[in-house]
Enzyme design. Structure first.
Site, PDB file in Angstrom:
ATOM      1  N   GLU A  90     -13.174  -6.185   9.690  1.00 35.30           N
ATOM      2  CA  GLU A  90     -12.603  -6.939  10.794  1.00 35.30           C
ATOM      3  C   GLU A  90     -11.776  -6.038  11.709  1.00 35.30           C
ATOM      4  OE1 GLU A  90     -13.114  -9.438  12.277  1.00 35.30           O
ATOM      5  OE2 GLU A  90     -11.304 -10.161  13.266  1.00 35.30           O
ATOM      6  N   TYR A 107       0.834  -1.209   0.000  1.00 34.79           N
ATOM      7  CA  TYR A 107       0.000   0.000   0.000  1.00 34.79           C
ATOM      8  C   TYR A 107       0.870   1.261   0.000  1.00 34.79           C
ATOM      9  CZ  TYR A 107      -4.775  -1.816   0.797  1.00 34.79           C
ATOM     10  OH  TYR A 107      -5.998  -2.384   0.665  1.00 34.79           O
TER      11      TYR A 107
END
Lengths: 379, 398
Positions: B244, B127
Site C-alpha cells: 500500500e 520497529y
C-alpha cells in the site's frame, strides 16, 4: 488515463528504433558528421520510405493519421541514437506551420514535398540579438505590390546547409518586440538575395547563418495571417519543444545505461566503482531525473492539443524539468566516467554535448521558467 | 495516451466528493494533522468511514475492502486531500491489517480485523530501536518462549502516537543465534495494557508530542499473538513496507499546499507589492509546481501500471523520495513567505480557550513548527538514503 500506445504507434516506434539500431552505431555517426556534407541524404530518403516523415500528419494532409505522440516516439529514438537528421525543423516545424496555417495550395506543394523527403525545410526564426523571444525580430518583410521583400539575418539555423527551403519569421508591421506585426514566409533557398554561411555545431549537426538581402517572395509565400503570425509560431515552437524534450529523454536513457555499465566495469581500489555508495546514489538520482523527464515529455505531448494556456504551461514545465535533468545527467555521466569521460573516444561525450545543447534549444530553463511565472500571474 | 478519467471514474469522483461533503465531521473540518487534534478528532473520520465500509479501500473485499481500482483509490485520496481530511492512521489499516489478513490465522483475523476497520482499536508500530534505525535488522528486543507465552524485553523508539495505542505490533528477536540478523526475528502482537510496558514521550523539535519510547520489561504475551511462523518476522516486516504505497507521494496534499503558499505569497508584501510578484520568490513557486507536476505524472504512470496488474515495485522508492522532497520544500517556502511572523512560538501563549491567535496572520502560526516537523519525512518509512539503496539494488541491479 492511459499511457499505452496504439498498434500503429508501436509500429512507428519499432520501425524507427530498428533503423537507428542498425544504421546509427556511434562509429558510423562519427564518420558521417566528419564527412564533407555532414549527413546521409540516403538515410533521409529511407526515413521517408518508412513513412516516418508522414507519421505526424492526418490522412487528408497526406500522412498516416498520427500526431504529436508519433513525433514523441520518433524523437525518443532519435535521442537514443543521437540522430542528426532535421526531423524537427522540416517535419515538426515547417510541417506544423503548413498543417495549421497552410492553404490548400501550400499543403499540396510543400507538405507533400516534406512528406516525400524531396523538400527539406529549415526553420529560420532566431536572430543574433533576439535570444529566445520569438517576436523580437529585426528581419523585415515589406509589402511590395502583391509581393514581399525580406531583409535580415537569421542565426544558427539548424539543418540549413541540407535544406531546400526555409520557413522564415519576419516583421511586417510594428516595432522590434511587438507581439503583433509578425508574419511567416516560405522562402526557396535558391531565391535571389539568400546567402548562407555554413558551419558545424558542437553536437554534431550542421547549421548556418542565413542572410536575406532584398529577397522577393510572392504573396502566396505567406503562411497564415499577415501581421498575426505569433500565435501560430508559438503553437509550432511548443510542438518542437515537446519534440526536443522527447529527444532528450532518449539521450538520457542511453547516457544512464552507459554510465551504469561503466561503473560495473571500471575498477579502482580493487573493486568496481559501482560498488561505491556515493556513485550508487548519484546513479539513483540520475534514474529519478530520467523518470521525471519521461513523465514531463508525456505531459507536454498530451497537452499540445489543449487550450493555449494549458499547452504553454505544460510545455514550459516540461522544458524546465527536462533542461535541468539534461544538465544533471550529462554532467554526472562525465564525472562518473572520470578521465575517460573527457576523451573523444567514448560515446558518452557525444551524449553529454547533445544534452547540454538541448537545455537551450527552443528556450532555456530560465526562459521557460519566466514563461511559467507569467502564466501563473495571468491565471 | 491520455490523462482523462473515464465517465465511470468521474461519476465515482462525484459520489465520493458528495459523501465527504455531507459526512466529514464539522468540528475538524479544515484542520490538518499539524493542528492540535485530540485522539477523538484523529479517529472521527475513520469511524464514519468504517460505518460506510470505506475505511480500508485497498484490502481484499473478503476482509472488508471496497474493491476499488487503483485509479478509484487515487481519486478517493485526492478528494480527501482537497478538504485536508484527517485520514485513518496507517498503523492499522495500511500496516498491521494487511499483515494479519495475509499471514495471520483465522482467530487473529477474527479478533483484530474488525477493530481496525471500524477504528475502535488504535495500533502502534514497534520497529525502530535506539540502535536499530535504518539498520532495522540489528534490533535487540528479545522475545523468549516460556510455556504458552513469550516474555519480551527491550526498548522501542520513535513509536508514533503510542500514547493512545491499544495494541502494537512488535519485531522481536526470537533466535539470537541465527546465522544472519534478518533471521531469527518474529512479528508479535502486543496488548499495550500488558504489565511491563512503559510509554515515555519524546518531545520533538516542533514542540509536539508525536512519538515515544516504549520500554518493555518482562512483558508476558500469549504465544498465540505470534503472526505466522516464529523467526519469519523479517519477511512479514518487508511485506508491510512494500504494501500500500499508493498515496506515498502525497501529490494531492502538496497541490493543496502549493495553493495555500500562493495565497500567502499574494498577501505578504515585498517592496509594497505582493511577494508572489517578486521574480525570485515566483521562481521558487514555479519550480515547486513543476517538480510536483512531474511527480504527479510519474505517480499516474505507476498507477496505470498497477491497474494493468503490475504490483507496486521499487518505483515507490522514487515516489517516496521525490514526494517527501516536495513536501519539505513546500513547508520551507511557507516559512520563508510568512517573514517575521514565522518567529513567535504559539505554544508560549497562555491558553485562554479562544481559537484566535493573538498576533500575526493566521497562516503564519504553524509555518515554523510544520517546517520543523516535516524534516521527518525524509527519515521515516525507510530514509531517503535507504530508498536510494533500494533503487540501486532493485532497479540498477548493482
Amino acid at each position: 488515463m492511459d499511457f499505452n500506445f496504439t498498434d500503429e504507434q508501436n509500429m512507428v516506434r519499432d520501425g524507427i528504433s530498428r533503423l537507428i539500431r542498425e544504421q546509427y552505431d556511434w562509429d558510423t555517426r562519427r564518420e558521417v558528421i566528419a564527412s564533407e556534407t555532414g549527413w546521409r541524404p540516403e538515410l533521409w530518403a529511407q526515413l521517408a520510405e518508412l513513412g516516418m516523415l508522414a507519421a505526424p500528419f492526418s490522412e487528408e494532409d497526406g500522412g498516416f493519421g498520427g500526431g504529436a505522440t508519433e513525433t514523441m516516439l520518433i524523437m525518443e529514438e532519435f535521442g537514443k541514437g543521437l540522430a542528426i537528421e532535421p526531423f524537427i525543423p522540416s517535419v515538426v516545424c515547417a510541417g506544423g506551420f503548413l498543417k495549421y496555417g497552410g492553404s490548400a495550395a501550400q499543403k499540396e506543394e510543400y507538405l507533400a514535398g516534406i512528406i516525400s523527403g524531396e523538400m527539406i525545410f529549415a526553420f529560420a526564426y532566431a536572430e543574433p540579438r533576439g535570444r529566445y523571444d520569438l517576436a523580437d525580430l529585426q528581419t523585415t518583410a515589406k509589402a511590395d505590390g502583391g509581393d514581399y521583400v525580406l531583409n535580415g539575418h537569421k542565426a544558427v539555423v539548424i539543418g540549413a546547409p541540407w535544406a531546400t527551403h526555409f520557413v522564415v519569421t519576419a516583421r511586417t508591421a510594428g516595432d522590434q518586440r511587438d507581439r503583433s506585426g509578425v508574419s511567416v514566409f516560405i522562402v526557396d533557398k535558391n531565391a535571389d538575395g539568400v546567402s548562407l554561411r555554413d558551419y558545424g555545431t558542437v553536437d554534431g549537426r550542421r547549421a548556418s547563418e542565413v542572410y536575406f538581402e532584398n529577397v522577393k517572395v510572392a504573396g502566396d509565400a505567406l503562411i497564415g495571417e499577415a501581421d498575426n503570425g505569433l500565435p501560430l509560431i508559438e503553437q509550432v515552437v511548443d510542438e518542437a519543444t515537446a519534440a526536443v524534450c522527447a529527444e532528450a529523454t532518449g539521450a538520457m536513457k542511453v547516457t544512464n545505461e552507459m554510465t551504469l555499465d561503466y561503473s560495473r566495469q571500471r575498477k579502482q581500489f580493487g573493486t568496481p566503482i559501482g560498488s561505491f555508495q556515493v556513485l550508487q546514489h548519484r546513479m539513483a538520482d540520475m534514474l529519478m531525473e530520467y523518470e521525471q523527464s519521461v513523465s514531463m515529455s508525456y505531459l507536454a505531448t498530451i497537452r499540445l492539443s489543449e487550450d493555449v494556456a494549458t499547452r504553454k504551461e505544460a510545455v514550459s514545465s516540461a522544458k524546465v524539468r527536462i533542461g535541468q535533468a539534461a544538465r544533471f545527467i550529462g554532467q554526472n555521466a562525465i564525472q562518473t566516467h572520470g578521465g575517460m569521460g573527457m576523451t573523444d573516444e567514448l560515446a558518452v561525450g557525444s551524449y553529454f554535448k547533445r544534452l547540454s545543447i538541448i537545455e537551450g534549444e527552443f528556450g532555456s530553463v530560465d526562459h521557460h521558467m519566466r514563461r511559467h511565472i507569467r502564466l501563473n500571474a495571468a491565471a | 495516451m491520455n490523462l482523462e478519467f473515464t465517465a465511470e471514474e468521474n461519476a465515482f469522483r462525484d459520489e465520493v466528493r458528495e459523501f465527504i461533503k455531507n459526512n466529514y465531521p464539522d468540528n475538524i473540518e479544515g484542520r490538518g494533522v499539524q493542528d492540535e487534534l485530540s485522539p477523538e478528532d484523529m479517529t472521527a473520520w475513520h469511524k464514519i468511514l468504517g460505518k460506510k465500509g470505506w475505511s480500508v479501500p485497498a484490502w481484499p473485499t473478503e476482509f472488508g475492502g471496497t474493491g476499488w481500482t487503483p485509479t478509484q483509490r487515487y481519486i478517493w485520496s485526492e478528494e480527501n486531500a482537497r478538504v485536508n481530511a484527517v485520514m485513518p492512521l496507517p498503523f492499522g489499516v495500511a500496516m498491521v491489517g494487511p499483515v494479519i489478513y495475509t499471514f495471520g490465522n483465522d482467530e487473529q483475523k477474527e479478533q483484530h480485523l474488525p477493530g481496525i476497520r471500524d477504528g475502535s482499536v488504535w495500533w502502534c508500530q514497534g520497529y525502530s530501536e535506539p540502535g536499530a534505525g535504518s539498520d532495522l535488522a540489528s534490533l535487540k528486543t528479545t522475545a523468549v518462549r516460556d510455556g504458552d507465552d513469550y516474555i519480551i524485553n527491550g526498548q522501542k523508539t520513535w513509536t508514533t502516537l503510542a500514547q493512545h495505542a491499544d495494541w502494537g505490533f512488535f519485531l522481536c528477536r526470537t533466535d539470537p543465534d541465527a546465522a544472519k540478523p534478518q533471521q531469527g526475528i518474529s512479528f508479535i502482537l502486543v496488548d499495550m495494557k500488558t504489565p511491563g510496558i512503559e510509554v515515555r514521550p519524546i518531545k520533538l523539535i516542533d514542540g509536539g508530542h508525536e512519538v515515544n519510547e516504549v520500554w518493555l520489561t518482562d512483558v508476558r504475551v500469549p504465544a498465540s499473538n505470534l503472526i505466522g511462523q516464529e523467526n519469519m518476522g523479517w519477511t512479514y516486516a518487508k511485506f508491510l513496507l512494500a504494501h500500500e504505497r499508493s498515496g506515498i507521494a502525497g501529490v494531492a496534499r502538496s497541490k493543496r499546499g502549493v495553493e495555500q503558499l500562493k495565497d500567502i505569497a499574494a498577501k505578504e508584501l515585498l517592496d509594497g507589492k505582493p511577494l508572489v510578484e517578486d521574480m525570485g520568490f515566483a521562481r521558487k513557486i514555479s519550480q515547486l509546481e513543476i517538480d510536483l507536476s512531474a511527480l504527479e505524472i510519474t505517480e499516474l504512470r505507476t498507477l496505470a501500471g498497477e491497474q494493468a496488474g503490475k504490483g507496486p515495485g521499487p518505483e515507490s522508492s522514487l515516489l517516496k523520495v521525490k514526494g517527501t522532497e516536495i513536501q519539505q520544500r513546500l513547508t520551507e517556502l511557507t516559512l520563508e513567505a510568512v517573514g517575521y511572523y514565522g518567529t513567535p512560538d504559539f505554544r508560549s501563549f497562555p491558553e485562554d480557550g479562544s481559537n484566535d491567535f493573538p498576533i500575526g496572520p493566521d497562516y503564519a502560526h504553524h509555518a515554523a513548527p510544520t517546517y520543523f516537523n516535516m524534516r521527518k519525512t525524509s527519515i521515516y518509512g525507510g530514509s531517503n538514503e535507504i530508498q536510494r539503496n533500494i533503487i540501486t539494488k532493485m532497479i540498477l541491479g548493482l
